[in-house]
Design an enzyme around this catalytic site. Sequence first.
Site, PDB file in Angstrom:
ATOM      1  N   LYS A  74       0.854  -1.180   0.000  1.00 56.74           N
ATOM      2  CA  LYS A  74       0.000   0.000   0.000  1.00 56.74           C
ATOM      3  C   LYS A  74       0.892   1.233   0.000  1.00 56.74           C
ATOM      4  O   LYS A  74       1.691   1.432   0.918  1.00 56.74           O
ATOM      5  CB  LYS A  74      -0.895  -0.017   1.242  1.00 56.74           C
ATOM      6  CG  LYS A  74      -1.807   1.186   1.337  1.00 56.74           C
ATOM      7  CD  LYS A  74      -2.817   1.026   2.443  1.00 56.74           C
ATOM      8  CE  LYS A  74      -3.690   2.241   2.581  1.00 56.74           C
ATOM      9  NZ  LYS A  74      -4.672   2.091   3.652  1.00 56.74           N
ATOM     10  N   LYS A  85      -2.115  -1.461  -3.998  1.00 58.30           N
ATOM     11  CA  LYS A  85      -3.012  -0.317  -3.858  1.00 58.30           C
ATOM     12  C   LYS A  85      -2.219   0.976  -3.890  1.00 58.30           C
ATOM     13  O   LYS A  85      -1.242   1.070  -3.151  1.00 58.30           O
ATOM     14  CB  LYS A  85      -3.737  -0.445  -2.514  1.00 58.30           C
ATOM     15  CG  LYS A  85      -4.662   0.686  -2.223  1.00 58.30           C
ATOM     16  CD  LYS A  85      -5.284   0.475  -0.887  1.00 58.30           C
ATOM     17  CE  LYS A  85      -6.156   1.687  -0.608  1.00 58.30           C
ATOM     18  NZ  LYS A  85      -6.717   1.652   0.689  1.00 58.30           N
TER      19      LYS A  85
HETATM   20  C1  PBG Z   1      -7.558   3.168   5.616  1.00 56.26           C
HETATM   21  C2  PBG Z   1      -7.847   3.044   4.178  1.00 56.26           C
HETATM   22  C3  PBG Z   1      -7.638   3.987   3.154  1.00 56.26           C
HETATM   23  C4  PBG Z   1      -8.174   3.426   1.994  1.00 56.26           C
HETATM   24  C5  PBG Z   1      -8.622   2.173   2.330  1.00 56.26           C
HETATM   25  N1  PBG Z   1      -8.396   1.946   3.674  1.00 56.26           N
HETATM   26  C6  PBG Z   1      -7.151   5.353   3.194  1.00 56.26           C
HETATM   27  C7  PBG Z   1      -5.820   5.715   3.654  1.00 56.26           C
HETATM   28  O1  PBG Z   1      -4.910   4.913   3.822  1.00 56.26           O
HETATM   29  O2  PBG Z   1      -5.680   6.908   3.886  1.00 56.26           O
HETATM   30  C8  PBG Z   1      -8.226   4.083   0.651  1.00 56.26           C
HETATM   31  C9  PBG Z   1      -9.392   3.712  -0.179  1.00 56.26           C
HETATM   32  C10 PBG Z   1      -9.600   4.549  -1.369  1.00 56.26           C
HETATM   33  O3  PBG Z   1      -8.938   5.578  -1.588  1.00 56.26           O
HETATM   34  O4  PBG Z   1     -10.483   4.169  -2.147  1.00 56.26           O
HETATM   35  N2  PBG Z   1      -6.296   2.904   6.015  1.00 56.26           N
END
Ligand code: PBG
Length: 331
Positions: free
Chosen positions: A205, A258
């Site tokens: 991520k 992601k």
């Molecule tokens: C929480 C989380 C996030 C997303 C999914 N779970 C945001 C972040 O890390 O700030 C992003 C999802 C999206 O942008 O569609 N940790």
Amino acid sequence: MDFPTTRMRRYRKNAKIREVMRETKLNIEDLIYPLYAAEDIKDGEPQEIKTMPGQFRYSINDCVEYAKELESKGLKMVIVFGIPSPEKKDEIASPAYAKTGIVQRTVRKLKEETDLVIITDVCLCQYTSHGHCGMIKESDDHDAGIEILNDESLEYIAKTALSHAEAGADIVAPSDMMDGRISAIRELLDENGYYNTMIMSYSVKFASSFYAPFREAADSAPCAGDRKSYQMDPANAREAVREAELDIVEGTDFLMVKPALPYLDIVKTLKEDFNLPLVAYNVSGEYSMLVAGIEKGYLTEDSIMESLLSIKRAGADMIITYFVPQIIDKL
Ligand code: PBG
């Protein structure tokens, strides 16, 4: 053989030929739809997310109704995000692992009323008063600002995953990027008899600006600092492979990349290097960008299918995407 014996355009002669020559197809089974259940929203009054036109935050009942509608059109999987009442948030993310928490209640109802495969987003940032994905303390290191504590956070993350499993989640998906969270979750699930609950790690991520619309949707922006000390640097590809390797060693059942579109090289690498089912998360910013372009008339609706197909072509087995409602009738 080269031209004129070989003519590549033979493969594209007409729609019928193109259809049978197509190498990659998007199937409804590949798609996972993100559902936002919010504690403070009333039945019958879903709230459109300003930064994501066409996406809504729902009350639990409406969330389940909408899931049923998509299921009737063929959808198989959803991932549930919870938005608790702001006044319940605290330093230790209590509403994240409460039995009566927003995700737990939504999952129970989804289990009762649908046959969908239910995935839950396991994170603390929507539930902490400070908006970080773990416990925090003032750092002694002046350059670091707030320190997000790794080992101290694991217990809370694992507790959250267990409470989702108890509510009936088929798959728990930790998105916090703390080190060691997969083994912490696996251990606690197994100790409690949930050895069949799967873990879909957000293995790779990135600290991405493409999450901006989500943070507005989930009210989870950090109040101070950023997520760069736990989410990955967008510049790094080899480090992504190490993150994936470690999650596999710790026992994840899926790998995830992601965001998706700006990181298709990583999707391809993980597909080639590992044999785990691979998920790509087509995040909020990727959604909003195309929707805005289409609304403005700069792009056409076809850009949606083309980008989803490119994610599949790069190697994703499954795609988490907000575009499900737009494309479900076309599959
Ligand atoms: C929480 C989380 C996030 C997303 C999914 N779970 C945001 C972040 O890390 O700030 C992003 C999802 C999206 O942008 O569609 N940790």
